[in-house]
Design a protein around this motif. Sequence first.
Motif, PDB file in Angstrom:
ATOM      1  N   ALA A  18       0.765  -1.236  -0.066  1.00  0.00           N
ATOM      2  CA  ALA A  18       0.156   0.012   0.189  1.00  0.00           C
ATOM      3  C   ALA A  18       0.923   1.201   0.139  1.00  0.00           C
ATOM      4  O   ALA A  18       2.108   1.097   0.543  1.00  0.00           O
ATOM      5  CB  ALA A  18      -0.992  -0.094   1.150  1.00  0.00           C
ATOM      6  N   LEU A  19       0.321   2.602  -0.417  1.00  0.00           N
ATOM      7  CA  LEU A  19       1.183   3.554  -0.608  1.00  0.00           C
ATOM      8  C   LEU A  19       1.720   4.203   0.655  1.00  0.00           C
ATOM      9  O   LEU A  19       2.877   4.247   0.836  1.00  0.00           O
ATOM     10  CB  LEU A  19       0.205   4.594  -1.231  1.00  0.00           C
ATOM     11  N   GLY A  20       0.860   4.032   1.655  1.00  0.00           N
ATOM     12  CA  GLY A  20       1.218   4.408   3.255  1.00  0.00           C
ATOM     13  C   GLY A  20       2.413   3.731   3.757  1.00  0.00           C
ATOM     14  O   GLY A  20       3.142   4.152   4.540  1.00  0.00           O
ATOM     15  N   ILE A  21       2.638   2.552   3.202  1.00  0.00           N
ATOM     16  CA  ILE A  21       3.805   1.750   3.795  1.00  0.00           C
ATOM     17  C   ILE A  21       4.972   1.774   2.899  1.00  0.00           C
ATOM     18  O   ILE A  21       6.274   1.929   3.207  1.00  0.00           O
ATOM     19  CB  ILE A  21       3.624   0.236   4.071  1.00  0.00           C
ATOM     20  N   ASP A  22       4.615   1.944   1.531  1.00  0.00           N
ATOM     21  CA  ASP A  22       5.723   2.081   0.527  1.00  0.00           C
ATOM     22  C   ASP A  22       6.488   3.106   0.780  1.00  0.00           C
ATOM     23  O   ASP A  22       7.766   3.313   0.624  1.00  0.00           O
ATOM     24  CB  ASP A  22       4.934   1.942  -0.881  1.00  0.00           C
ATOM     25  N   VAL A  23       5.886   4.475   1.247  1.00  0.00           N
ATOM     26  CA  VAL A  23       6.878   5.589   1.489  1.00  0.00           C
ATOM     27  C   VAL A  23       7.768   5.449   2.565  1.00  0.00           C
ATOM     28  O   VAL A  23       8.686   6.296   2.480  1.00  0.00           O
ATOM     29  CB  VAL A  23       5.793   6.929   1.770  1.00  0.00           C
ATOM     30  N   HIS A  24       7.669   4.341   3.386  1.00  0.00           N
ATOM     31  CA  HIS A  24       8.544   4.091   4.370  1.00  0.00           C
ATOM     32  C   HIS A  24       9.500   2.985   4.023  1.00  0.00           C
ATOM     33  O   HIS A  24      10.322   2.520   4.947  1.00  0.00           O
ATOM     34  CB  HIS A  24       7.937   3.787   5.596  1.00  0.00           C
ATOM     35  N   LYS A  25       9.554   2.601   2.835  1.00  0.00           N
ATOM     36  CA  LYS A  25      10.452   1.453   2.490  1.00  0.00           C
ATOM     37  C   LYS A  25      11.823   1.592   2.841  1.00  0.00           C
ATOM     38  O   LYS A  25      12.402   0.730   3.482  1.00  0.00           O
ATOM     39  CB  LYS A  25      10.135   1.142   0.894  1.00  0.00           C
ATOM     40  N   ASP A  26      12.541   2.728   2.638  1.00  0.00           N
ATOM     41  CA  ASP A  26      13.766   2.601   2.905  1.00  0.00           C
ATOM     42  C   ASP A  26      14.135   2.622   4.282  1.00  0.00           C
ATOM     43  O   ASP A  26      15.123   1.809   4.772  1.00  0.00           O
ATOM     44  CB  ASP A  26      14.303   4.048   2.386  1.00  0.00           C
ATOM     45  N   THR A  27      13.279   3.245   5.084  1.00  0.00           N
ATOM     46  CA  THR A  27      13.409   2.974   6.579  1.00  0.00           C
ATOM     47  C   THR A  27      13.263   1.717   7.078  1.00  0.00           C
ATOM     48  O   THR A  27      13.920   1.053   7.950  1.00  0.00           O
ATOM     49  CB  THR A  27      12.435   4.130   7.263  1.00  0.00           C
ATOM     50  N   ILE A  28      12.174   0.992   6.530  1.00  0.00           N
ATOM     51  CA  ILE A  28      11.931  -0.286   6.667  1.00  0.00           C
ATOM     52  C   ILE A  28      13.201  -1.266   6.411  1.00  0.00           C
ATOM     53  O   ILE A  28      13.771  -2.273   7.239  1.00  0.00           O
ATOM     54  CB  ILE A  28      10.432  -0.856   5.997  1.00  0.00           C
ATOM     55  N   VAL A  29      13.664  -1.005   5.331  1.00  0.00           N
ATOM     56  CA  VAL A  29      14.842  -2.127   4.706  1.00  0.00           C
ATOM     57  C   VAL A  29      15.901  -1.753   5.549  1.00  0.00           C
ATOM     58  O   VAL A  29      16.770  -2.530   6.092  1.00  0.00           O
ATOM     59  CB  VAL A  29      15.165  -1.657   3.264  1.00  0.00           C
ATOM     60  N   LYS A  30      16.455  -0.355   6.167  1.00  0.00           N
ATOM     61  CA  LYS A  30      17.462  -0.055   7.133  1.00  0.00           C
ATOM     62  C   LYS A  30      17.366  -0.873   8.320  1.00  0.00           C
ATOM     63  O   LYS A  30      18.254  -1.540   8.907  1.00  0.00           O
ATOM     64  CB  LYS A  30      17.277   1.486   7.398  1.00  0.00           C
ATOM     65  N   VAL A  31      15.841  -0.705   8.656  1.00  0.00           N
ATOM     66  CA  VAL A  31      15.809  -1.392  10.235  1.00  0.00           C
ATOM     67  C   VAL A  31      15.832  -3.023  10.153  1.00  0.00           C
ATOM     68  O   VAL A  31      16.415  -3.764  10.910  1.00  0.00           O
ATOM     69  CB  VAL A  31      14.290  -1.154  10.820  1.00  0.00           C
ATOM     70  N   LEU A  32      15.548  -3.601   8.866  1.00  0.00           N
ATOM     71  CA  LEU A  32      15.457  -5.023   8.606  1.00  0.00           C
ATOM     72  C   LEU A  32      16.973  -5.479   8.491  1.00  0.00           C
ATOM     73  O   LEU A  32      17.367  -6.477   9.121  1.00  0.00           O
ATOM     74  CB  LEU A  32      14.804  -5.300   7.325  1.00  0.00           C
ATOM     75  N   GLN A  33      17.686  -4.637   8.006  1.00  0.00           N
ATOM     76  CA  GLN A  33      19.114  -4.863   7.729  1.00  0.00           C
ATOM     77  C   GLN A  33      20.071  -5.112   9.207  1.00  0.00           C
ATOM     78  O   GLN A  33      20.863  -5.708   9.494  1.00  0.00           O
ATOM     79  CB  GLN A  33      19.912  -3.957   6.893  1.00  0.00           C
ATOM     80  N   GLU A  34      19.425  -4.077  10.153  1.00  0.00           N
ATOM     81  CA  GLU A  34      20.081  -3.610  11.362  1.00  0.00           C
ATOM     82  C   GLU A  34      19.638  -5.049  12.303  1.00  0.00           C
ATOM     83  O   GLU A  34      20.403  -5.394  12.978  1.00  0.00           O
ATOM     84  CB  GLU A  34      19.499  -2.484  11.850  1.00  0.00           C
ATOM     85  N   ILE A  35      18.452  -5.403  12.290  1.00  0.00           N
ATOM     86  CA  ILE A  35      17.904  -6.320  13.056  1.00  0.00           C
ATOM     87  C   ILE A  35      17.967  -7.788  12.810  1.00  0.00           C
ATOM     88  O   ILE A  35      18.482  -8.892  13.670  1.00  0.00           O
ATOM     89  CB  ILE A  35      16.157  -6.191  13.408  1.00  0.00           C
ATOM     90  N   ILE A  36      17.835  -8.097  11.639  1.00  0.00           N
ATOM     91  CA  ILE A  36      18.035  -9.655  10.924  1.00  0.00           C
ATOM     92  C   ILE A  36      19.449  -9.665  10.368  1.00  0.00           C
ATOM     93  O   ILE A  36      19.876 -10.881  10.367  1.00  0.00           O
ATOM     94  CB  ILE A  36      16.727  -9.747  10.040  1.00  0.00           C
ATOM     95  N   GLN A  37      20.123  -8.667   9.830  1.00  0.00           N
ATOM     96  CA  GLN A  37      21.251  -8.938   9.219  1.00  0.00           C
ATOM     97  C   GLN A  37      21.221  -9.669   8.043  1.00  0.00           C
ATOM     98  O   GLN A  37      22.157 -10.642   8.126  1.00  0.00           O
ATOM     99  CB  GLN A  37      22.463  -9.046  10.132  1.00  0.00           C
ATOM    100  N   PRO A  38      20.426  -9.657   7.037  1.00  0.00           N
ATOM    101  CA  PRO A  38      20.304 -10.696   6.176  1.00  0.00           C
ATOM    102  C   PRO A  38      21.428 -10.662   4.979  1.00  0.00           C
ATOM    103  O   PRO A  38      22.078  -9.424   4.885  1.00  0.00           O
ATOM    104  CB  PRO A  38      19.171 -10.427   5.401  1.00  0.00           C
ATOM    105  N   LYS A  39      21.796 -11.201   4.234  1.00  0.00           N
ATOM    106  CA  LYS A  39      22.851 -11.425   3.034  1.00  0.00           C
ATOM    107  C   LYS A  39      22.478 -10.490   2.114  1.00  0.00           C
ATOM    108  O   LYS A  39      23.254 -10.024   1.220  1.00  0.00           O
ATOM    109  CB  LYS A  39      23.445 -12.774   3.005  1.00  0.00           C
ATOM    110  N   GLY A  40      21.010 -10.630   1.865  1.00  0.00           N
ATOM    111  CA  GLY A  40      20.603  -9.771   0.601  1.00  0.00           C
ATOM    112  C   GLY A  40      18.930  -9.600   0.776  1.00  0.00           C
ATOM    113  O   GLY A  40      18.521 -10.554   1.702  1.00  0.00           O
ATOM    114  N   ILE A  41      18.375  -8.638   0.187  1.00  0.00           N
ATOM    115  CA  ILE A  41      17.164  -8.477   0.149  1.00  0.00           C
ATOM    116  C   ILE A  41      16.458  -8.363  -1.149  1.00  0.00           C
ATOM    117  O   ILE A  41      17.100  -7.794  -2.168  1.00  0.00           O
ATOM    118  CB  ILE A  41      16.736  -7.348   0.816  1.00  0.00           C
ATOM    119  N   TYR A  42      15.371  -9.013  -1.566  1.00  0.00           N
ATOM    120  CA  TYR A  42      14.663  -8.992  -2.887  1.00  0.00           C
ATOM    121  C   TYR A  42      13.257  -8.551  -2.761  1.00  0.00           C
ATOM    122  O   TYR A  42      12.577  -8.886  -1.849  1.00  0.00           O
ATOM    123  CB  TYR A  42      14.567 -10.545  -3.379  1.00  0.00           C
TER     124      TYR A  42
END
Length: 391
Positions: free
Chosen positions: A127-151
């Motif tokens: 949805a648009l309202g969550i999509d506008v926060h995508k960069d923030t979400i990706v940053k937090v996911l990388q910090e918490i889960i530390q994946p090798k990659g995101i698709y």
Amino acid sequence: MAKVILHQGKQKRIANGHPWIYRSEVKEITGDFTPGDIVEVVDYRDKFIGKGYINPASQIMIRIMTRDPEEEINEEFFRRRIQAAWQYRQHVVRDSNACRVVFGEADFLPALIVDKFGDYLAVQTLALGIDVHKDTIVKVLQEIIQPKGIYERNDVSVRQLEGLPLTTGFIGEPFDPKVVIKENGIRFVVDLAGGQKTGYFLDQRENRLALQGLVKGGRVLDCFCHTGTFSMYAAKFGAREVLGLDIAAPALEVARVNARLNGYSDICTFKETNSFDELRAMEKAGEKFDVVILDPPAFTKSRQAVEGAIRGYKEINLRGMKLLPPGGFLITCSCSYHMKEDIFLEVVMDAGRDAGRQLRLVELRRQAKDHPMLLAMPENHYLKCVVLQVW
């Protein structure tokens, strides 16, 4: 912050915890906003209900993010929510390195889906309202889960209802999108770029365990088998022969790879065919199986299409029952929210009556625990898995 005022009588469902507010429930909006912004929601008496993001282009005009008037929707908000979701998965996911990390509204992050496959994540912002926060979400996911990659798997048509483009691709550094996961001691190939949904159906993980004890030494038919997940479990639990049916050739190629990967190629075979047609042909040929599995795609995605879906579910269940000897087992599923559990059981019972068979309920199951169900939101309760003994 703009304020959204609801019509009188429309607040109860939302105040009780449902996060969606439809366009028809909004009486007026005061203040300026841009689509995707956070707005305050109040009832007709100006009593605070929550804060959520707004998109007037969508039927679901507002999705509630918080019910705390003091809580700000910022990076720290997403960190708290995603951390809580991830901690919950530590409690409920067993014997698998793959799970749903965020299940949208049920994790209080509307329209956000995050799936973990081994060391990699698949992300959907629907949805648009969550999509506008995508960069923030990706940053937090990388910090918490530390994946090798995101698709990113934003190739879902519901985004178009939000005025969003369909898009897929790597977020950050590219990697091989074909990942091997481990689930209950079985290995599966998951294609993050080309597989169905985000690459794999995680929601049936626990239901596949229901085959244990039912298939040993038996002949098993797995209809709508996709990449052969139920088939692999049947082989693991001692089936002597498993036949998987699916109309999608690419999915069957993966199923064959999965069979080789687990050493089940001599037990599992797969046939490219329409399962409806094949069930009829097998009945005519007098084929018999000890266990029949029916896990079709959703036959209905709207309330209007339920009648047609009922006919489809009745047909496959009737045909499946006719392939079973007395005492054989039927595992039958529906993944459509609009096919309510009581209606689905009624359809299966009608199929049993028309097939001249008695049905004994062994187990009634739902989706895996990493797909929790928000009780205030029936739309979360979508997967039904019914285990029956057929006499």
